[in-house]
Design a protein around this motif. Structure first.
Motif, PDB file in Angstrom:
ATOM      1  N   TRP A 150      50.900   3.350  37.407  1.00  0.00           N
ATOM      2  CA  TRP A 150      49.463   3.074  37.290  1.00  0.00           C
ATOM      3  C   TRP A 150      48.871   2.657  38.619  1.00  0.00           C
ATOM      4  N   LYS A 151      47.594   2.922  38.786  1.00  0.00           N
ATOM      5  CA  LYS A 151      46.859   2.428  39.956  1.00  0.00           C
ATOM      6  C   LYS A 151      45.374   2.376  39.619  1.00  0.00           C
ATOM      7  N   PHE A 152      44.674   1.525  40.346  1.00  0.00           N
ATOM      8  CA  PHE A 152      43.221   1.503  40.227  1.00  0.00           C
ATOM      9  C   PHE A 152      42.662   2.430  41.290  1.00  0.00           C
ATOM     10  N   SER A 153      41.700   3.275  40.909  1.00  0.00           N
ATOM     11  CA  SER A 153      41.081   4.115  41.939  1.00  0.00           C
ATOM     12  C   SER A 153      39.584   3.836  41.935  1.00  0.00           C
ATOM     13  N   ASP A 154      39.065   3.603  43.132  1.00  0.00           N
ATOM     14  CA  ASP A 154      37.631   3.301  43.248  1.00  0.00           C
ATOM     15  C   ASP A 154      36.808   4.533  42.928  1.00  0.00           C
ATOM     16  N   HIS A 155      35.696   4.295  42.273  1.00  0.00           N
ATOM     17  CA  HIS A 155      34.743   5.376  42.020  1.00  0.00           C
ATOM     18  C   HIS A 155      34.182   5.803  43.374  1.00  0.00           C
ATOM     19  N   PRO A 156      34.014   7.134  43.608  1.00  0.00           N
ATOM     20  CA  PRO A 156      33.544   7.589  44.931  1.00  0.00           C
ATOM     21  C   PRO A 156      32.233   6.920  45.358  1.00  0.00           C
ATOM     22  N   GLU A 157      31.353   6.623  44.394  1.00  0.00           N
ATOM     23  CA  GLU A 157      30.091   5.958  44.777  1.00  0.00           C
ATOM     24  C   GLU A 157      30.149   4.442  44.572  1.00  0.00           C
ATOM     25  N   GLY A 158      31.343   3.945  44.420  1.00  0.00           N
ATOM     26  CA  GLY A 158      31.504   2.493  44.315  1.00  0.00           C
ATOM     27  C   GLY A 158      31.067   1.931  42.973  1.00  0.00           C
ATOM     28  N   ALA A 159      30.890   2.808  41.983  1.00  0.00           N
ATOM     29  CA  ALA A 159      30.434   2.314  40.682  1.00  0.00           C
ATOM     30  C   ALA A 159      31.499   1.394  40.081  1.00  0.00           C
ATOM     31  N   TYR A 160      31.028   0.473  39.248  1.00  0.00           N
ATOM     32  CA  TYR A 160      31.909  -0.482  38.610  1.00  0.00           C
ATOM     33  C   TYR A 160      32.108  -0.084  37.154  1.00  0.00           C
ATOM     34  N   PRO A 161      33.244  -0.279  36.535  1.00  0.00           N
ATOM     35  CA  PRO A 161      34.478  -0.804  37.124  1.00  0.00           C
ATOM     36  C   PRO A 161      35.306   0.319  37.751  1.00  0.00           C
ATOM     37  N   PRO A 162      36.257  -0.037  38.640  1.00  0.00           N
ATOM     38  CA  PRO A 162      37.152   0.985  39.175  1.00  0.00           C
ATOM     39  C   PRO A 162      37.961   1.579  38.032  1.00  0.00           C
ATOM     40  N   ARG A 163      38.372   2.836  38.209  1.00  0.00           N
ATOM     41  CA  ARG A 163      39.113   3.476  37.121  1.00  0.00           C
ATOM     42  C   ARG A 163      40.584   3.098  37.158  1.00  0.00           C
ATOM     43  N   PRO A 179      37.274   2.000  26.659  1.00  0.00           N
ATOM     44  CA  PRO A 179      36.203   1.697  27.618  1.00  0.00           C
ATOM     45  C   PRO A 179      35.825   0.215  27.629  1.00  0.00           C
ATOM     46  N   ASP A 180      35.853  -0.449  26.470  1.00  0.00           N
ATOM     47  CA  ASP A 180      35.447  -1.865  26.474  1.00  0.00           C
ATOM     48  C   ASP A 180      36.536  -2.779  27.028  1.00  0.00           C
ATOM     49  N   ASP A 181      37.723  -2.243  27.360  1.00  0.00           N
ATOM     50  CA  ASP A 181      38.743  -3.045  28.038  1.00  0.00           C
ATOM     51  C   ASP A 181      38.608  -2.958  29.556  1.00  0.00           C
ATOM     52  N   ALA A 182      37.748  -2.055  30.032  1.00  0.00           N
ATOM     53  CA  ALA A 182      37.665  -1.809  31.476  1.00  0.00           C
ATOM     54  C   ALA A 182      36.828  -2.863  32.194  1.00  0.00           C
ATOM     55  N   HIS A 183      35.966  -3.545  31.466  1.00  0.00           N
ATOM     56  CA  HIS A 183      35.062  -4.505  32.090  1.00  0.00           C
ATOM     57  C   HIS A 183      35.610  -5.920  31.955  1.00  0.00           C
ATOM     58  N   ALA A 184      36.078  -6.474  33.061  1.00  0.00           N
ATOM     59  CA  ALA A 184      36.679  -7.812  33.024  1.00  0.00           C
ATOM     60  C   ALA A 184      35.705  -8.831  32.447  1.00  0.00           C
ATOM     61  N   HIS A 185      34.429  -8.745  32.879  1.00  0.00           N
ATOM     62  CA  HIS A 185      33.491  -9.768  32.404  1.00  0.00           C
ATOM     63  C   HIS A 185      33.208  -9.620  30.910  1.00  0.00           C
ATOM     64  N   ALA A 186      33.268  -8.384  30.400  1.00  0.00           N
ATOM     65  CA  ALA A 186      33.032  -8.193  28.954  1.00  0.00           C
ATOM     66  C   ALA A 186      34.194  -8.794  28.157  1.00  0.00           C
ATOM     67  N   ILE A 187      35.410  -8.663  28.693  1.00  0.00           N
ATOM     68  CA  ILE A 187      36.573  -9.250  28.000  1.00  0.00           C
ATOM     69  C   ILE A 187      36.438 -10.774  27.975  1.00  0.00           C
ATOM     70  N   ILE A 188      36.056 -11.338  29.111  1.00  0.00           N
ATOM     71  CA  ILE A 188      35.898 -12.796  29.176  1.00  0.00           C
ATOM     72  C   ILE A 188      34.823 -13.252  28.201  1.00  0.00           C
ATOM     73  N   LYS A 189      33.737 -12.477  28.118  1.00  0.00           N
ATOM     74  CA  LYS A 189      32.663 -12.841  27.198  1.00  0.00           C
ATOM     75  C   LYS A 189      33.166 -12.791  25.752  1.00  0.00           C
ATOM     76  N   ARG A 190      33.958 -11.773  25.437  1.00  0.00           N
ATOM     77  CA  ARG A 190      34.479 -11.667  24.065  1.00  0.00           C
ATOM     78  C   ARG A 190      35.391 -12.848  23.749  1.00  0.00           C
ATOM     79  N   ILE A 191      36.220 -13.248  24.728  1.00  0.00           N
ATOM     80  CA  ILE A 191      37.123 -14.386  24.508  1.00  0.00           C
ATOM     81  C   ILE A 191      36.294 -15.655  24.262  1.00  0.00           C
ATOM     82  N   ASP A 192      35.270 -15.806  25.082  1.00  0.00           N
ATOM     83  CA  ASP A 192      34.396 -16.964  24.971  1.00  0.00           C
ATOM     84  C   ASP A 192      33.696 -17.012  23.601  1.00  0.00           C
ATOM     85  N   THR A 193      33.164 -15.868  23.194  1.00  0.00           N
ATOM     86  CA  THR A 193      32.492 -15.781  21.889  1.00  0.00           C
ATOM     87  C   THR A 193      33.483 -16.072  20.777  1.00  0.00           C
ATOM     88  N   PHE A 194      34.709 -15.558  20.950  1.00  0.00           N
ATOM     89  CA  PHE A 194      35.720 -15.786  19.925  1.00  0.00           C
ATOM     90  C   PHE A 194      35.947 -17.287  19.722  1.00  0.00           C
TER      91      PHE A 194
END
Ligand code: AMP
Length: 235
Positions: A150-163, A179-194
């Motif tokens: 596995w590796k993270f690859s940056d989006h050519p235009e720097g879009a977030y999150p990296p793939r 797709p909803d696992d790709a956003h670190a902040h969304a995961i943190i928000k879900r944990i917080d809401t939980f």
């Protein structure tokens, strides 16, 4: 009498895996995930479905009235005749009261609330690192490094999150990330809401003596064995 179980646990605690264990070992009772039921409305174009999509996209809860209705309809399908495993429901004490009343009216009740406890940083890594094969098998970049590349690859235009690009070492099969696992902040928000939404429910069910805490950091087999012990005693 059916077997009605509530599975609670932060995302990544292994609820899906244990729900299939319960299903296979207890009369094929279905897992009823309100999140899945709402997500299934994605393909619908009517105003009601669109309204639900909007609320979900904003990370907001759907109203108790709508949620209870959706659960009621699901419980009336024939496969839920022997019981059900609730996942992501109830999310509010009002939903819990409704469920209790509904089951009561059918001469049924909740047998156990299984609270799968997991360290929150581990919960984050389980969600953020999760990738799945086409046959539905789950892997994790942090805990299965010997079996996957596995590796993270940056989006050519720097879009977030990296793939995250991941594949099985054994046969090169590409592994897919939700797709909803790709956003670190969304995961943190879900944990917080939980954390915020479950505490009132834990209090609600603790008073009824229904809550069983399970250490979800143990192996899948150990957690299943613990669940079996609890359910056999609760029946
Ligand atoms: P989940 O997959 O359980 O995280 O649910 C995804 C989204 O569906 C949530 O963020 C809510 O918008 C909605 N949802 C799922 N279950 C419920 C529930 N019991 N009550 C209200 N909204 C829910």
């Amino acid at each position: 009498m059916g077997l009605y179980i509530i599975l609670m646990g932060v995302q990544g605690a292994g609820k899906g895996m244990q729900a299939s264990y319960i299903r296979q070992n207890y009369n094929n009772i279905p897992q009823i995930s309100t999140g899945d039921l709402f997500r299934a409305m994605k393909t619908r174009q009517d105003d009601f479905a669109k309204q639900i999509q909007q609320l979900m996209a904003e990370g907001k809860l759907i109203s108790d009235e709508i949620t209870n209705k959706v659960v009621e309809e699901r419980l009336q399908l024939p496969d839920a005749g022997d019981g059900a495993i609730f996942d992501g429901f109830p999310r509010t004490p009002e939903q819990a009261e409704w469920l209790e009343g509904y089951l009561n009216s059918k001469g049924e009740k909740i047998a156990a609330v299984l609270l799968m406890k997991l360290d929150l940083y581990e919960a984050f890594r389980r969600a953020f690192g999760r990738v799945t094969s086409s046959s539905g098998e789950s892997y994790n970049i942090y805990s299965n490094a010997e079996r996957i590349d596995w590796k993270f690859s940056d989006h050519p235009e720097g879009a977030y999150p990296p793939r995250l690009e991941a594949s099985l070492k054994a046969n090169g099969e590409k592994l897919i990330r939700r797709p909803d696992d790709a956003h670190a902040h969304a995961i943190i928000k879900r944990i917080d809401t939980f954390i915020n939404t479950t505490q009132p429910l834990i209090n609600y069910y603790s008073k009824k003596g229904l809550v069983h805490e399970i250490d979800a950091s143990k192996s899948i087999e150990d957690v299943s064995a613990e669940i079996k012990r609890i359910l056999d005693a609760a029946r």
